[in-house]
Design a protein around this motif. Structure first.
Motif, PDB file in Angstrom:
ATOM      1  N   GLN A 475      34.676  49.050   6.161  1.00 12.05           N
ATOM      2  CA  GLN A 475      35.678  48.246   5.463  1.00 12.05           C
ATOM      3  C   GLN A 475      35.088  46.931   4.966  1.00 12.05           C
ATOM      4  O   GLN A 475      34.500  46.170   5.731  1.00 12.05           O
ATOM      5  N   ARG A 476      35.267  46.671   3.684  1.00 17.84           N
ATOM      6  CA  ARG A 476      34.732  45.470   3.048  1.00 17.84           C
ATOM      7  C   ARG A 476      35.814  44.415   2.864  1.00 17.84           C
ATOM      8  O   ARG A 476      36.999  44.737   2.851  1.00 17.84           O
ATOM      9  N   PRO A 477      35.418  43.133   2.697  1.00 19.95           N
ATOM     10  CA  PRO A 477      36.424  42.089   2.449  1.00 19.95           C
ATOM     11  C   PRO A 477      37.227  42.402   1.197  1.00 19.95           C
ATOM     12  O   PRO A 477      36.716  42.982   0.230  1.00 19.95           O
ATOM     13  N   TRP A 478      38.476  41.979   1.196  1.00 19.98           N
ATOM     14  CA  TRP A 478      39.408  42.283   0.112  1.00 19.98           C
ATOM     15  C   TRP A 478      40.038  40.968  -0.318  1.00 19.98           C
ATOM     16  O   TRP A 478      40.822  40.356   0.420  1.00 19.98           O
ATOM     17  N   VAL A 479      39.706  40.545  -1.522  1.00 27.97           N
ATOM     18  CA  VAL A 479      40.173  39.250  -2.016  1.00 27.97           C
ATOM     19  C   VAL A 479      41.693  39.172  -2.007  1.00 27.97           C
ATOM     20  O   VAL A 479      42.278  38.134  -1.689  1.00 27.97           O
ATOM     21  N   GLU A 480      42.378  40.265  -2.340  1.00 26.51           N
ATOM     22  CA  GLU A 480      43.839  40.244  -2.438  1.00 26.51           C
ATOM     23  C   GLU A 480      44.535  40.141  -1.083  1.00 26.51           C
ATOM     24  O   GLU A 480      45.756  40.063  -1.016  1.00 26.51           O
ATOM     25  N   LEU A 481      43.769  40.140  -0.012  1.00 24.75           N
ATOM     26  CA  LEU A 481      44.336  39.823   1.300  1.00 24.75           C
ATOM     27  C   LEU A 481      44.053  38.367   1.660  1.00 24.75           C
ATOM     28  O   LEU A 481      44.308  37.935   2.788  1.00 24.75           O
ATOM     29  N   GLY A 482      43.532  37.620   0.707  1.00 21.88           N
ATOM     30  CA  GLY A 482      43.199  36.226   0.958  1.00 21.88           C
ATOM     31  C   GLY A 482      41.889  36.062   1.690  1.00 21.88           C
ATOM     32  O   GLY A 482      41.618  34.995   2.250  1.00 21.88           O
ATOM     33  N   ASN A 486      31.696  36.636   0.559  1.00 23.98           N
ATOM     34  CA  ASN A 486      30.504  35.801   0.660  1.00 23.98           C
ATOM     35  C   ASN A 486      29.318  36.474  -0.015  1.00 23.98           C
ATOM     36  O   ASN A 486      28.526  37.164   0.619  1.00 23.98           O
ATOM     37  N   ARG A 487      29.224  36.329  -1.337  1.00 22.42           N
ATOM     38  CA  ARG A 487      28.076  36.819  -2.094  1.00 22.42           C
ATOM     39  C   ARG A 487      27.743  38.277  -1.761  1.00 22.42           C
ATOM     40  O   ARG A 487      26.583  38.646  -1.588  1.00 22.42           O
ATOM     41  N   GLY A 488      28.771  39.093  -1.659  1.00 19.62           N
ATOM     42  CA  GLY A 488      28.557  40.508  -1.399  1.00 19.62           C
ATOM     43  C   GLY A 488      28.402  40.871   0.063  1.00 19.62           C
ATOM     44  O   GLY A 488      28.311  42.057   0.405  1.00 19.62           O
ATOM     45  N   LEU A 489      28.371  39.877   0.939  1.00 16.96           N
ATOM     46  CA  LEU A 489      28.256  40.160   2.367  1.00 16.96           C
ATOM     47  C   LEU A 489      29.629  40.502   2.943  1.00 16.96           C
ATOM     48  O   LEU A 489      30.654  40.027   2.470  1.00 16.96           O
ATOM     49  N   CYS A 490      29.617  41.309   3.987  1.00 19.31           N
ATOM     50  CA  CYS A 490      30.877  41.665   4.638  1.00 19.31           C
ATOM     51  C   CYS A 490      31.292  40.637   5.677  1.00 19.31           C
ATOM     52  O   CYS A 490      32.478  40.509   5.983  1.00 19.31           O
TER      53      CYS A 490
END
Length: 649
Positions: A475-482, A486-490
């Protein structure tokens, strides 16, 4: 320089776009057609189900003069007369003692040089005339905003500033006065006024904007129990001018770098040019700006500063015209959105529930984000329409969330640090809903960081950084969850001392790069699997590869939350320096004297890093310059204006 480029871009774009989006007039500055909260939601065609911030009472939309379709809602009485409705605590007064101040990471209202307006839910600080702590030069602008004080909860102002713009001019504030002090329990009103003048900030804007010859008068109006401050600006054509037609109106709003910017039309990531509201979500607090009707034109949306352009005014000869807008403070975006629905008279349904762990315990830091049905896709273009932080409201049980949404079908996403997300559909077309989430346990990754010599002999624990790249379907970070990307890092983990420490990490597989700046090697750990049963441990043994004997690593330009464009607190920034091996760290916030010294003392890391105090001084109309080790203070320990106060802004 980013701040100046941003403001210049916004100003120039603002001059090129139509001023306002609703087609209103002076009597209805928010005019235009109302829009549904969600483009995919079903609107049942009226305000009969509109809800107040407590999700209970029905009201109609507020018009430009404060009238509503509900006779029980207070009429406007700024110009005299009684305000019907319930009474309660509300106050407007000069900040006379440190106890009157709002506190928090971004609180700069000075004793004797600012004004407080507050009720039992929210409070705001307005600068005195001639006071310039941030960008605005003339005072009378909003600089601090927080929830009302509650025992056990620290002050938490994270807002930067707001000032009014009329015809791309501003008011040279000559008077700040309390019109109503709130002692009658009805309302408090603070009025600032002065003639129009150049911004003094952007030369191109000041060259293009012609003098208006008017008085700009803004009233800050607060009533008991309301979580919003009404801003009413009157443009008084009192200089013998002919009628003024199509006068631009709006505000410059800087939520500050600590806020995630959100709009009902674009969510966290979208940047539409026309919105019904602007919101900023910070740590434990959220802010909102809206109008009762119509739309807000926003040539550019940025936490550093957004020019919100409202409908133009027609100002008659020898007369005046006014426009209203509202500034909201709440614990999370969901409560801000509830107030926006109320102010705009929009129909809503409510969904609520709890976010619990596998053993039934409330999940700390859990958020529930709402998407229109079928749009909750991490790799798609779905935009969030609201977000609640569980347990934020003081009166709620831990883990409880609540969302007010336009009638329709939604997908809800529960997220929390280190845990896999949970999805749940809900249909709010005809009735309210209740949805509970049960989240799995958090994954755990443990770190130790040790310096070793050429023969692999241990030299002791040192600070270090772990940069996590997701592998496979992790699971990767999701901008729409606020969530920050970080520059493609998880994920990025900071080990302050290098000693054994566990971190919450979403279960999955990662490529982990350990580092401590450019002087050390950076070992890579492939296919690190993080589970939930027990912590996965990494022991990083870092060898110093660059001999820097006789030298110190330094960074001479850094920003914190003390700047308009940065998120980290001073403690967080000191930790970032630690893990990168920076030994001299300069704190050069925009036009604000702050220091890493208290944070270094709090963390007890003075043997690793030394503070250098500085200031990125913005010389208006010229540029930015770093100044180091200036002598003086912005505010003294008792929050009186310090020796540098006249030189800020």
């Amino acid at each position: 320089m980013r701040m100046t480029r941003m403001f210049l871009g916004v100003a120039v774009l603002g001059l090129l776009v139509a001023c306002g989006g609703g087609g209103g007039d002076a009597a209805d500055p928010g005019g235009g057609t109302d829009v549904p909260h969600s483009p995919d939601a079903v609107d049942d065609g009226g305000a009969d189900a509109a809800v107040d911030p407590g999700f209970s009472e029905t009201v109609g939309p507020l018009d430009a003069e404060g009238e509503t379709s509900d006779p029980g809602v207070a009429d406007d009485a700024v110009d005299g007369g009684d305000v019907p409705g319930p009474t309660g605590y509300v106050s407007a007064r000069k900040v006379a003692t440190a106890g009157d101040r709002i506190g928090g990471d971004n609180a700069w209202g000075a004793v004797g040089r600012s004004w407080l307006i507050e009720n039992d839910r929210v409070r705001f600080a307005i600068q005195d005339r001639g006071t310039a702590v941030h960008l605005f030069l003339y005072g009378g602008n909003l600089i601090d905003a927080d929830l009302a004080p509650v025992e056990g909860r620290p002050d938490n102002d994270q807002f930067r500033e707001l000032f009014t713009v009329v015809g791309f001019r501003v008011g040279d504030v000559t008077q700040v006065e309390v019109v109503a002090d709130g002692s009658d329990g009805r309302e408090a009103v603070l009025r600032v006024s002065g003639p129009d003048t150049d911004t003094g900030i952007i030369q191109m804007l000041d060259s293009l904007a012609s003098p208006l010859g008017v008085t700009i008068q803004t009233e800050y109006i607060l009533r008991p129990g309301e979580p919003w401050l009404r801003l009413r600006t009157r443009v008084v054509n009192d200089a013998g001018n002919p009628e003024l037609s199509g006068v631009m109106t709006g505000d410059f709003i800087a939520f500050g770098g600590a806020s995630h910017i959100f709009t009902p039309e674009g969510g966290f990531a979208g940047r539409p040019s026309s919105v019904s509201a602007l919101l900023g979500a910070g740590r434990g607090i959220a802010y909102g700006y809206t109008v009762s009707q119509g739309m807000i034109s926003v040539p550019e949306i940025d936490a550093n500063g957004t020019v919100a352009i409202l409908d133009p005014l027609e100002v008659p000869q020898g007369g005046s015209a006014s426009f209203d807008r509202f500034f909201i403070v709440a614990p999370d975006l969901a409560e801000v959105m509830a107030s926006i629905h109320t102010l705009r008279g929009q129909a809503v349904r409510t969904v609520q529930g709890r976010v619990l762990g596998p053993e039934g315990q409330p999940v700390a830091g859990a958020r529930v984000t709402a998407f229109a049905q079928g749009r909750a896709d991490p790799v798609g273009n779905g935009r969030a329409v609201s977000q609640a932080v569980a347990g934020m409201s003081q009166e709620d049980e831990p883990g409880t969330y609540r969302l007010a949404l336009a009638p329709g079908a939604y997908d809800l996403v529960a997220s929390a640090p280190g845990r896999l997300r949970q999805f749940h559909p809900v249909d709010l077309g005809l009735t309210d809903g209740e949805v509970d989430f049960e989240m799995g346990p958090a994954g755990r990754l443990g770190l130790t960081v040790v310096e070793v010599g050429p023969g692999d002999e241990e030299r002791g624990a040192i600070p270090g950084k772990a940069s996590l790249q997701c592998v496979g379907d992790t699971q990767r970070p999701w901008v729409e969850l606020g969530e920050r990307v970080n520059r493609g890092l998880c994920a990025v983990l900071y080990s302050t001392r290098g000693q054994a420490e566990e971190f919450a990490v979403v279960p999955g597989t990662y490529r982990v790069v350990m580092s401590r700046g450019p002087e050390y090697d950076a070992p890579v750990f492939q296919d690190v699997t993080v589970g939930t049963d027990e912590a996965t441990w990494i022991e990083a043994r870092l060898e110093r590869r660059v001999d820097t004997t006789g030298f110190l690593a330094a960074d001479f330009h850094q920003h914190t939350i003390g700047s308009i464009d940065a998120e980290p607190t001073h403690v967080e920034k000191v930790i970032e320096n630690l893990v990168e091996g920076v030994e001299i760290a300069a704190c050069t916030d925009h036009d604000m004297m702050t220091s890493y010294r208290p944070a270094i003392e709090e963390l007890d890391v003075g043997h690793w890093v030394t503070a250098l105090d500085g200031n990125e001084v913005s010389v208006n109309l010229i540029g930015h310059f770093n100044v180091f080790t200036p002598v003086g203070q912005v505010l003294t320990e008792d929050f009186q204006p310090g020796t540098l106060f006249p030189h800020t802004g």
